[in-house]
Design an enzyme around this catalytic site. Structure first.
Site, short mmCIF file in Angstrom:
data_model
loop_
_atom_site.label_atom_id
_atom_site.label_comp_id
_atom_site.label_asym_id
_atom_site.label_seq_id
_atom_site.Cartn_x
_atom_site.Cartn_y
_atom_site.Cartn_z
N ASP A 320 34.47 15.19 13.51
CA ASP A 320 33.64 15.35 14.72
C ASP A 320 33.84 14.20 15.70
O ASP A 320 33.41 14.30 16.86
CB ASP A 320 32.16 15.46 14.34
CG ASP A 320 31.88 16.75 13.60
OD1 ASP A 320 30.82 16.86 12.99
OD2 ASP A 320 32.76 17.64 13.62
N ARG A 412 24.48 21.14 23.14
CA ARG A 412 24.27 21.72 21.80
C ARG A 412 23.98 20.61 20.79
O ARG A 412 23.32 20.82 19.79
CB ARG A 412 25.51 22.49 21.33
CG ARG A 412 25.75 23.78 22.04
CD ARG A 412 26.84 24.60 21.38
NE ARG A 412 26.53 24.91 19.98
CZ ARG A 412 27.25 25.76 19.26
NH1 ARG A 412 28.30 26.36 19.80
NH2 ARG A 412 26.94 26.01 18.00
#
Ligand code: EPZ
Length: 431
Positions: A320, A412
């Protein structure tokens, strides 16, 4: 208009507190379904993935209430029903409801979770593992019909330490008969946090965070209040932002013990970290306390490149943070190589960085990045969550103005990146 406007080129100065963890709160929201009553969660980030998950929980009969960063979920009237398509389909995390709905109700229908630009995101490992615990899973055109009246503990070995599959097995195993031993389990801190939450409700789990997790099923769980840990990926994003833009910042509530691979990378770049927990003992050993702390970062602005980094399951370098790392290395001296070994399509952001003047060459799962020193402002598009954050890093380091469109992807996972960037001294506005 859904875009950010960033005026880059100045060193950072300021401080920000790290938000609660997205990838911890999402499985914990699923786990809350296991208890037929009220669960209270503190330090929940105000991000759109949490809002979507709450809509899905309501679709299964839960009532939810948000008071700032506090969430109150009542799963007393949970029914198997059917998740609202427009939410469950777009969000990958909906798949994690399978384990908890089967554990609580013994049946569920779940639309297929969204894939996304970073990869196909299959769920074969989830389905195989749950079947080994006695679940019957029918893959229908619109989704998965699941039945598991009497889940049984089993010895399961994952071929890959999938985070989601590990979470689904644990969620079903908490209410299964007997003991489940999960081998080659994911070790991510979010797994440990999920197990900490489940144990606070009365579950019996050992080995969380190691490669082998043992869960002994229990008849009932009890009410709990739980505080979500800080988000290591958001912390890592702001560390790489500071590396790229240069300057001196303070990050508060950083889960440093979860960021060893990132700290090593930052040291290689010439970024200095100071913090009360960082004073290693004389002999250089000693474990960092496993509690969040404040960190001071100093970056010279022009960072050292020449790094070779591969993403890997925890405790390796997190996938990530691969795009944020790539963005920071675009401004470094020297050539670096970043290898993506978790997802098959996670280099999309390179195209946008190249438009900002980056020199990146993609060869299969490897990106070769030649630091050009200065990027220039451009109109760019976020394609997905972490790639969008990477564009914010590049924009803060670039000369001139950058507009980053499709801001909703960033929202998000980042509670309020405009607030945080401003607090760190970045000139940013919402378009
Ligand atoms: C979780 O996704 C995170 N999401 C991801 O964060 C993170 O990138 C990922 O773990 C890896 O750390 C949440 O926690 C909500 P996986 P997950 O199952 O569970 C393959 C973000 O930006 N695989 O560990 O979906 C899969 O295709 C997001 O916050 C199968 O082949 O990740 C991938 O290549 C992005 N079959 C690899 O394993 C399966 O059944 C890792 O997936 C499951 C996964």
């Amino acid at each position: 208009m859904d875009y950010l406007e960033i005026e880059g080129g100045s060193p950072l100065c300021g401080e920000v507190r790290i938000q609660g963890s997205k990838n911890a709160v999402l499985p914990i929201l699923s786990a809350a379904l296991l208890y037929p009553g009220v669960t209270v969660l503190e330090n929940c980030p105000g991000i759109s993935d949490v809002a979507s998950m709450l809509e899905i929980l309501k679709g299964y009969g839960c009532t939810t209430l948000r008071e700032g960063n506090k969430l109150i979920i009542d799963a007393g009237n949970l029914h198997s029903g059917r998740a609202p398509e427009d939410y469950a389909g777009v969000m990958r995390s909906s798949i994690m409801l399978l384990g908890s709905l089967l554990g609580r109700l013994g049946e569920a229908f779940l639309p297929y979770p969204g894939g996304c630009v970073i990869g196909k995101r299959p769920i074969d490992l989830h389905l195989k593992a749950l079947r080994e615990m006695g679940a019957q899973l029918q893959e229908e055109p619109e989704g998965i019909r699941a039945v598991c009246a009497h889940p049984k503990g089993a010895r399961i070995r994952l071929p890959f330490p999938s985070v989601g599959a590990t979470e689904n097995v644990i969620l079903l195993a908490v209410r299964a008969e007997g003991t489940t031993v999960l081998e080659n389990a994911a070790r991510e801190p979010e797994i440990t946090e999920l197990c900490r939450f489940l144990c606070s409700m009365g579950a019996r789990i050992r080995g969380a965070g190691t490669g082998t997790v043992m869960v002994t099923g229990v008849q009932r769980l009890h009410e709990t209040e739980f505080t979500i840990m800080p988000d290591r990926i958001v912390a890592g994003t702001y560390m790489l932002l500071t590396a790229a833009a240069g300057g001196k910042v303070i990050l508060r509530d950083v889960p440093l013990w979860q960021l060893a691979s990132v700290r090593k990378t930052l040291a290689g770049m010439g970024v200095r970290l100071e913090g009360k927990d960082l004073k290693e003992t004389k002999k250089g050993e000693g474990k960092l306390d496993e509690k969040a702390s404040d960190v001071l970062l100093f970056s010279p602005g022009r960072i050292r490149g020449g790094l070779q980094i591969s993403t890997a399951p925890y405790p390796g370098f997190p996938t990530d943070l691969q795009s944020p790392l790539m963005a920071a290395l675009c401004t470094a001296e020297g050539e670096s190589v970043v290898e993506e070994r978790i997802f098959e399509a996670r280099f999309k952001t390179a195209e946008e960085l190249i438009r900002m003047g980056a020199d990146i060459c993609i060869q299969g799962s490897r990106a070769c990045i030649r630091g050009t020193g200065r990027l220039h402002g451009e109109r760019v598009e976020a394609r997905e969550l972490r790639g969008g954050a990477a564009l914010c890093i590049a924009a803060a380091a670039a000369e001139g103005k950058t507009t980053i469109h499709q801001y909703h992807y960033i929202a998000r996972g980042y509670e309020n990146i405009i607030r945080d960037l401003k607090a760190l001294g970045v000139v940013v506005n919402y378009g």
